[in-house]
Write a protein that holds these residues in place. Structure first.
Motif, short mmCIF file in Angstrom:
data_model
loop_
_atom_site.label_atom_id
_atom_site.label_comp_id
_atom_site.label_asym_id
_atom_site.label_seq_id
_atom_site.Cartn_x
_atom_site.Cartn_y
_atom_site.Cartn_z
N LYS A 135 0.28 -1.46 0.19
CA LYS A 135 0.37 -0.01 0.30
C LYS A 135 0.59 1.53 -0.12
N THR A 136 1.86 1.11 0.67
CA THR A 136 2.87 2.95 0.69
C THR A 136 3.36 2.41 -0.11
N PHE A 137 3.97 1.94 -1.50
CA PHE A 137 4.03 2.22 -2.47
C PHE A 137 3.24 1.70 -3.58
N SER A 138 2.08 1.26 -3.62
CA SER A 138 0.71 1.23 -4.27
C SER A 138 1.11 0.12 -5.46
N VAL A 139 1.81 -0.78 -4.89
CA VAL A 139 1.99 -2.29 -5.93
C VAL A 139 0.41 -2.60 -5.90
N ARG A 140 -0.13 -2.85 -7.12
CA ARG A 140 -0.72 -3.49 -8.18
C ARG A 140 -0.52 -4.53 -8.96
N SER A 141 0.61 -4.96 -8.95
CA SER A 141 1.43 -6.12 -10.07
C SER A 141 1.90 -6.19 -9.54
N ILE A 142 2.48 -7.70 -9.23
CA ILE A 142 3.93 -8.40 -9.44
C ILE A 142 3.86 -9.55 -10.27
N PRO A 143 5.18 -9.68 -10.65
CA PRO A 143 6.32 -9.48 -9.75
C PRO A 143 7.11 -7.79 -10.45
N LEU A 144 8.26 -7.12 -9.16
CA LEU A 144 8.31 -6.05 -9.85
C LEU A 144 9.64 -5.42 -8.88
N TYR A 145 9.87 -4.95 -10.08
CA TYR A 145 11.85 -4.79 -9.47
C TYR A 145 11.90 -3.99 -9.46
N LEU A 146 12.83 -3.06 -8.00
CA LEU A 146 13.31 -1.76 -8.94
C LEU A 146 14.60 -1.88 -8.58
N ILE A 147 15.54 -1.19 -9.14
CA ILE A 147 16.43 -0.51 -8.48
C ILE A 147 17.11 0.54 -8.09
N LEU A 148 17.57 0.49 -6.96
CA LEU A 148 17.66 2.60 -6.29
C LEU A 148 19.67 2.37 -6.67
N ASP A 149 19.82 4.04 -6.88
CA ASP A 149 21.36 4.17 -7.47
C ASP A 149 22.10 4.47 -5.80
N LYS A 150 22.71 4.84 -5.32
CA LYS A 150 23.69 4.91 -3.85
C LYS A 150 23.18 5.88 -3.66
N ARG A 151 22.49 6.99 -3.94
CA ARG A 151 21.67 7.72 -3.22
C ARG A 151 20.58 7.81 -2.59
N GLY A 152 19.54 6.19 -3.05
CA GLY A 152 18.38 5.66 -2.74
C GLY A 152 17.39 6.49 -3.30
#
Length: 182
Positions: A135-152
């Motif tokens: 809910k925090t990120f409003s995820v409505r479909s999986i699988p879902l992948y994110l990559i965050l950089d070194k600063r986030g």
């Protein structure tokens, strides 16, 4: 006959417009490239509280995996995630899996059988889609992948299986190769 055809045509147009609005409102996630993730704290399957902020924006790249044990593509992608974690973690890659699950025993079995050594967190509630992690990120479909950089900040997003189905494509591996150079 002409009236039936016109009525049928109007019905098709109305259904099409309605479906387009539904798809437009059904975003996969309420985040964009460049955004930073809000911190959440959830337990892993052993009861340890894990803060997302401990793994994001600390000078290393981070993969965030949204999935579930009841999702076949998520389960089938886990060995590939493990391969990337084992390859790039010595160079600093962090990984956190946020799962929508309801049973601790199933989650533990998944972690142990797949050899998951990175944090896999889940708020075990009856309606997994209502969990804080989704809910925090409003995820409505999986699988879902994110990559965050070194600063986030989010530098990569991919929705869909990396390994399962006719439309699957491993887009994570080439991106990690681009970031690490091996």
């Amino acid at each position: 006959m002409k009236k039936i055809y016109v009525l049928f045509l109007l019905l098709v147009i109305a259904i099409s417009a309605s479906a387009q609005n539904l798809l437009k409102d059904r975003n996969v996630i309420n985040l964009n490239l460049g955004d930073t993730l809000q911190n959440i704290e959830l337990p892993d399957c052993y009861g340890h509280l894990i803060r997302l902020s401990d793994y994001c924006g600390n000078g290393n790249y981070t993969v965030i995996d949204f999935g579930a044990t009841w999702c076949i593509p998520s389960r089938l992608d886990t060995p590939l995630l493990k391969k990337y974690y084992d390859k790039y973690n010595p160079s600093g890659l962090n990984m956190v899996s946020i799962y929508a699950d309801t049973k601790i025993e199933v989650l533990k079995r998944h972690v142990e059988s797949k050899g998951v050594t990175w944090p896999l967190i889940s708020e075990l509630i009856p309606n997994a889609w209502d969990s804080k992690g989704f809910k925090t990120f409003s995820v409505r479909s999986i699988p879902l992948y994110l990559i965050l950089d070194k600063r986030g900040s989010i530098i990569f997003m991919s929705n869909g299986s990396l390994t399962w189905g006719s439309n699957s494509k491993d887009v994570l591996g080439p991106k990690l190769y681009e970031l690490y150079g091996y």
